[in-house]
Scaffold this motif. Structure first.
Motif, PDB file in Angstrom:
ATOM      1  N   THR A 184      49.970  55.226  27.339  1.00 11.26           N
ATOM      2  CA  THR A 184      48.793  54.507  26.861  1.00 11.26           C
ATOM      3  C   THR A 184      48.801  54.455  25.344  1.00 11.26           C
ATOM      4  OG1 THR A 184      47.391  56.488  26.820  1.00 11.26           O
ATOM      5  CG2 THR A 184      47.392  55.187  28.855  1.00 11.26           C
ATOM      6  N   VAL A 185      48.102  53.461  24.820  1.00  4.70           N
ATOM      7  CA  VAL A 185      47.959  53.265  23.380  1.00  4.70           C
ATOM      8  C   VAL A 185      46.472  53.200  23.066  1.00  4.70           C
ATOM      9  CG1 VAL A 185      48.426  51.719  21.438  1.00  4.70           C
ATOM     10  CG2 VAL A 185      50.141  52.010  23.248  1.00  4.70           C
ATOM     11  N   GLY A 186      46.055  53.926  22.034  1.00  6.89           N
ATOM     12  CA  GLY A 186      44.645  53.917  21.677  1.00  6.89           C
ATOM     13  C   GLY A 186      44.441  54.246  20.213  1.00  6.89           C
ATOM     14  N   SER A 187      43.254  54.716  19.885  1.00  3.07           N
ATOM     15  CA  SER A 187      42.941  55.062  18.498  1.00  3.07           C
ATOM     16  C   SER A 187      41.951  56.215  18.484  1.00  3.07           C
ATOM     17  CB  SER A 187      42.359  53.862  17.751  1.00  3.07           C
ATOM     18  OG  SER A 187      41.141  53.444  18.351  1.00  3.07           O
ATOM     19  N   ARG A 237      46.185  55.837  14.927  1.00  4.48           N
ATOM     20  CA  ARG A 237      46.749  55.344  16.181  1.00  4.48           C
ATOM     21  C   ARG A 237      47.078  56.539  17.073  1.00  4.48           C
ATOM     22  NH1 ARG A 237      46.722  49.515  15.476  1.00  4.48           N
ATOM     23  NH2 ARG A 237      47.304  49.098  13.310  1.00  4.48           N
ATOM     24  N   ALA A 281      52.045  48.608  27.311  1.00  4.44           N
ATOM     25  CA  ALA A 281      50.918  49.496  27.002  1.00  4.44           C
ATOM     26  C   ALA A 281      50.116  48.955  25.826  1.00  4.44           C
ATOM     27  CB  ALA A 281      51.424  50.904  26.702  1.00  4.44           C
ATOM     28  N   ALA A 282      50.814  48.387  24.844  1.00  2.00           N
ATOM     29  CA  ALA A 282      50.122  47.807  23.690  1.00  2.00           C
ATOM     30  C   ALA A 282      49.289  46.596  24.106  1.00  2.00           C
ATOM     31  CB  ALA A 282      51.140  47.415  22.619  1.00  2.00           C
ATOM     32  N   ALA A 290      46.214  47.564  25.789  1.00  2.00           N
ATOM     33  CA  ALA A 290      45.225  48.104  24.851  1.00  2.00           C
ATOM     34  C   ALA A 290      44.571  47.021  24.009  1.00  2.00           C
ATOM     35  CB  ALA A 290      45.888  49.136  23.943  1.00  2.00           C
ATOM     36  N   GLU A 345      46.448  44.406  22.309  1.00  2.00           N
ATOM     37  CA  GLU A 345      47.321  43.778  21.317  1.00  2.00           C
ATOM     38  C   GLU A 345      47.669  42.347  21.752  1.00  2.00           C
ATOM     39  OE1 GLU A 345      48.695  45.079  18.460  1.00  2.00           O
ATOM     40  OE2 GLU A 345      47.795  47.079  18.640  1.00  2.00           O
TER      41      GLU A 345
END
Length: 211
Positions: free
Chosen positions: A14-17, A26, A184-185, A188, A190
């Motif tokens: 997963t990609v998040g912040s 990030r 994944a990006a 999220a 992107e």
């Protein structure tokens, strides 16, 4: 022979912040369930005699407040440690500081899950160029190493590992990993075209043949 497709599909990405004191960072997360118990998985990830068998040679004082150094790679300080459940450390490389948080948890009676979050301040220009795969592909390699070690009990041979990375099989693994980080990006939020272009550049970097 490594079952590349099985390993790629066994990892969750997963990609998040996250907002830190210094601003927004990030976060990339990798997670995999292994056929062992929590105590064994924790030991494999924290015992300096076992870590080189699946990742990299390590030196230092692996305790709360201690420092560590991976040969030819990152080092840092262990900031939190709650055995056998979690630890957090700085990840210092190339003059930059980011952070890792590792969690080990039970899955049923006979399995355990390893989850790693890598938190970093990444400027928009670099993120646009390479996306999450810049570090995500490397962590996928670590998950593969851990899976092979726990399944076989055999440690890594550094020379064989280097040769595998530039083999057709190794390049295919890195290509599939980069593609998964692209997905994944996009998941999220992107832009698809931008994420695809970044993944293409990451794939090229990880599959280039050394001169």
């Amino acid at each position: 022979m490594i079952d590349i497709d099985h390993q790629i599909n066994a990892v969750s990405r997963t990609v998040g912040s996250r907002v830190l004191d210094a601003g927004e960072a990030r976060v990339i997360t990798v997670s995999q369930t292994y056929p062992t118990d929590v105590d064994d998985l924790w030991d494999a990830c924290t015992n300096p005699e076992r870590i080189p068998r699946w990742f990299l040679p390590i030196s230092g004082d692996l305790r709360l407040g201690g420092t560590y150094q991976f040969d030819g790679n990152a080092g840092g300080t262990i900031e939190k440690c709650d055995p056998p459940s979690s630890f957090a450390a700085t990840w210092e490389y190339g003059g930059e500081v980011s952070w890792i948080e590792v969690t080990v948890s039970a899955v049923g009676d006979d399995k355990a899950q390893f989850t790693l979050e890598h938190i970093a301040h990444v400027d928009d220009e670099r993120w646009t160029e390479f996306g999450p795969g810049a570090v995500g592909v490397g962590w996928d390699g670590g998950m593969l190493g851990l899976a092979n070690y726990l399944a076989s009990g055999q440690g890594l041979d550094p020379q064989e590992s280097m040769e595998w990375q530039i083999s057709d099989e190794g390049k295919r693994f890195n290509t599939l990993s980069s593609t998964q980080w692209r997905d994944a990006a996009i998941a999220a939020g992107e832009d698809q075209a931008a994420a695809t272009a970044a993944a293409d550049r990451t794939t090229a970097a990880y599959t280039a043949t050394p001169e």
